[in-house]
Design a protein around this motif. Structure first.
Motif, PDB file in Angstrom:
ATOM      1  N   LEU A 324      36.861  31.106  42.533  1.00 42.86           N
ATOM      2  CA  LEU A 324      36.036  32.295  42.715  1.00 42.86           C
ATOM      3  C   LEU A 324      36.872  33.421  43.300  1.00 42.86           C
ATOM      4  CD1 LEU A 324      32.691  30.867  44.177  1.00 42.86           C
ATOM      5  CD2 LEU A 324      33.196  31.510  41.810  1.00 42.86           C
ATOM      6  N   GLN A 325      36.490  34.638  42.927  1.00 43.14           N
ATOM      7  CA  GLN A 325      37.128  35.829  43.474  1.00 43.14           C
ATOM      8  C   GLN A 325      36.059  36.831  43.868  1.00 43.14           C
ATOM      9  OE1 GLN A 325      39.804  37.346  40.493  1.00 43.14           O
ATOM     10  NE2 GLN A 325      41.214  35.615  40.633  1.00 43.14           N
ATOM     11  N   ALA A 326      36.400  37.702  44.813  1.00 41.91           N
ATOM     12  CA  ALA A 326      35.484  38.787  45.172  1.00 41.91           C
ATOM     13  C   ALA A 326      35.136  39.586  43.930  1.00 41.91           C
ATOM     14  CB  ALA A 326      36.118  39.681  46.233  1.00 41.91           C
ATOM     15  N   GLY A 327      33.853  39.848  43.766  1.00 42.48           N
ATOM     16  CA  GLY A 327      33.385  40.578  42.594  1.00 42.48           C
ATOM     17  C   GLY A 327      32.772  39.699  41.527  1.00 42.48           C
ATOM     18  N   ASP A 328      33.004  38.377  41.595  1.00 43.20           N
ATOM     19  CA  ASP A 328      32.413  37.476  40.616  1.00 43.20           C
ATOM     20  C   ASP A 328      30.887  37.454  40.760  1.00 43.20           C
ATOM     21  OD1 ASP A 328      34.852  36.803  39.594  1.00 43.20           O
ATOM     22  OD2 ASP A 328      34.972  34.834  40.563  1.00 43.20           O
ATOM     23  N   LYS A 329      30.197  37.331  39.628  1.00 39.10           N
ATOM     24  CA  LYS A 329      28.743  37.223  39.620  1.00 39.10           C
ATOM     25  C   LYS A 329      28.336  35.752  39.559  1.00 39.10           C
ATOM     26  CE  LYS A 329      28.042  41.730  39.188  1.00 39.10           C
ATOM     27  NZ  LYS A 329      27.450  42.543  40.266  1.00 39.10           N
ATOM     28  N   LEU A 330      27.328  35.382  40.345  1.00 36.57           N
ATOM     29  CA  LEU A 330      26.731  34.052  40.301  1.00 36.57           C
ATOM     30  C   LEU A 330      25.251  34.205  39.970  1.00 36.57           C
ATOM     31  CD1 LEU A 330      28.307  32.334  43.447  1.00 36.57           C
ATOM     32  CD2 LEU A 330      29.150  32.346  41.083  1.00 36.57           C
ATOM     33  N   VAL A 331      24.748  33.309  39.145  1.00 39.02           N
ATOM     34  CA  VAL A 331      23.359  33.391  38.709  1.00 39.02           C
ATOM     35  C   VAL A 331      22.625  32.125  39.153  1.00 39.02           C
ATOM     36  CG1 VAL A 331      21.787  33.672  36.768  1.00 39.02           C
ATOM     37  CG2 VAL A 331      24.024  34.803  36.730  1.00 39.02           C
ATOM     38  N   PHE A 332      21.715  32.270  40.112  1.00 39.77           N
ATOM     39  CA  PHE A 332      20.863  31.188  40.578  1.00 39.77           C
ATOM     40  C   PHE A 332      19.640  31.096  39.660  1.00 39.77           C
ATOM     41  CE2 PHE A 332      23.268  32.575  44.211  1.00 39.77           C
ATOM     42  CZ  PHE A 332      23.564  31.416  44.906  1.00 39.77           C
ATOM     43  N   THR A 333      19.273  29.871  39.285  1.00 39.41           N
ATOM     44  CA  THR A 333      18.149  29.695  38.370  1.00 39.41           C
ATOM     45  C   THR A 333      16.858  29.379  39.130  1.00 39.41           C
ATOM     46  OG1 THR A 333      18.557  27.333  38.065  1.00 39.41           O
ATOM     47  CG2 THR A 333      19.728  28.855  36.594  1.00 39.41           C
ATOM     48  N   ASP A 334      15.738  29.515  38.422  1.00 36.80           N
ATOM     49  CA  ASP A 334      14.398  29.217  38.937  1.00 36.80           C
ATOM     50  C   ASP A 334      14.118  29.969  40.235  1.00 36.80           C
ATOM     51  OD1 ASP A 334      11.896  28.091  38.786  1.00 36.80           O
ATOM     52  OD2 ASP A 334      12.469  26.208  39.737  1.00 36.80           O
TER      53      ASP A 334
END
Length: 379
Positions: A324-334
């Protein structure tokens, strides 16, 4: 996900209306097969920008407070039901202006407000009583309405059949994220304890906690239970799920702000378990992230933490194929249910923006928050 999350502010909740419609169609199929009435429980999902879609399928809403009842009345415009452990003198008159059904938690509350309910001009508000069958299969006491010494519902020992005049229905709620086999076992207990009184009612409300839109949910058993109740007691049947309406329809899109190390790699995000997904800490549970695995499953493991000063504001440990790097997007579900309705601004942390997606409009940001939303809650 087949839409571009880079168009969203970060963090953002986004509800995919295609998935919401799919859930609503499943719920409506139960209504069509049984004649039951399914209500949206606002305590689980109150994203009123989607109410025009919800209202095409469901009978209305159920509320737990004056503000929820008003929201359902103004934004849905269909049936409004209400239940609360107790109603206050200073709110009851306004509340009665919004509701069609009101459920009381005790015979004392019924006695106190019955005449007022029956005398509302121009409306015929139906009255219910909530009972406690003293049976549940919930493992987390925080979410168990039938836990020892629960304040929710009238137990059989405290039931007063001689005071049922003017009561139209019986309500119970003893489930949380459960399948219809639990309902079937619960109904047997309800019938044993309260069946003779259900015969005298116009309706029976089975409460919430029915995970009807979960892929492994046994709809056939639910249909059989509802039809049994209708045939045995000649009553209308209501269900009031909240989570089942929005289950697996929404996401929380967040951004990595920094990576630190303290015996392991820790990613600090622009979201917060404490503020934006509080059930992660309360339940507790580990939300899923698109493309991530369990700790150690993929090449690079991180503990994901929120941006508040709460030491325990930790979402969980996850692994990723790439660092991971600063600026990366993470998508949490539900992340549609029990998020927007429970989030808050501890530490002055802003709330996620709220967005929808449908094929006609694409991504639509329907609400963003700012300093005034924080300051106006204080004094």
């Amino acid at each position: 996900m087949d839409f571009d999350i880079t168009q969203l502010p970060s963090p953002s909740y986004i509800v995919d209306e295609r998935l919401l419609k799919r859930n609503l169609e499943v719920l409506d199929s139960v209504q069509q097969r049984t004649g039951a009435n399914i209500l949206l429980a606002l305590k689980g999902y109150s994203m009123w920008s989607t109410f025009p879609l919800v209202g095409k399928y469901l009978k209305g809403v159920t509320s737990s407070s004056l503000f929820e009842a008003r929201l359902g009345y103004e934004k849905m415009g269909k049936e409004v039901h209400a239940y609360a452990p107790a109603y206050s003198d200073y709110e009851i008159d306004e509340l009665l202006g919004y509701v069609d059904h009101i459920v009381f938690n005790s015979f004392d509350q019924l006695k106190k407000f019955k005449d007022k309910v029956k005398n509302v001009e121009g409306k015929n508000i139906e009255i219910g009583l909530r009972v406690n069958p003293e049976y549940s299969e919930i493992e987390t006491p925080l979410y168990d309405p039938c836990y020892a010494h629960s304040r929710l519902g009238i137990t059989l020992a405290n039931f007063k059949p001689e005071e049922l005049e003017g009561v139209d229905g019986i309500h119970f709620h003893s489930m949380c994220e459960q399948n219809s086999d639990t309902l079937e076992r619960t109904i047997k207990v309800v019938e044993e304890k309260f069946g003779e009184y259900i015969h005298k009612m116009k309706w029976l409300n089975l409460g919430g906690g029915h995970h009807i839109t979960r892929p492994d949910y046994d709809i056939e058993t639910l249909v059989r239970v509802i039809n049994h109740l209708k045939e045995t007691y000649n009553v209308e049947v209501y269900l009031e799920p909240g989570e089942a309406i929005a289950l697996n329809t929404g996401y929380l899109v967040a951004t990595v702000l920094d990576i630190v190390n303290n015996g392991m790699d820790i990613a600090i995000l622009d979201t917060s378990a404490e503020c934006h997904m509080p059930d992660v800490l309360a339940m507790p549970y580990r939300p899923q992230i698109i493309g991530a695995g369990q700790s150690g499953e993929k090449a690079h493991t991180y503990r994901l933490g929120g941006m508040t000063c709460l030491a325990g504001d930790v979402i969980g440990d996850y692994s990723f194929e790439k660092p991971l790097q600063a600026g990366d997007k993470l998508v949490f579900t539900d992340m549609a249910h029990y998020t927007m309705v429970k989030n808050h601004m501890f530490n002055g942390v802003n709330l996620p923006s709220i967005a929808t997606y449908n094929e006609e409009e694409g991504i639509k940001v329907v609400r963003q928050f700012n300093y005034e939303d924080y300051a106006n809650r204080l004094s």
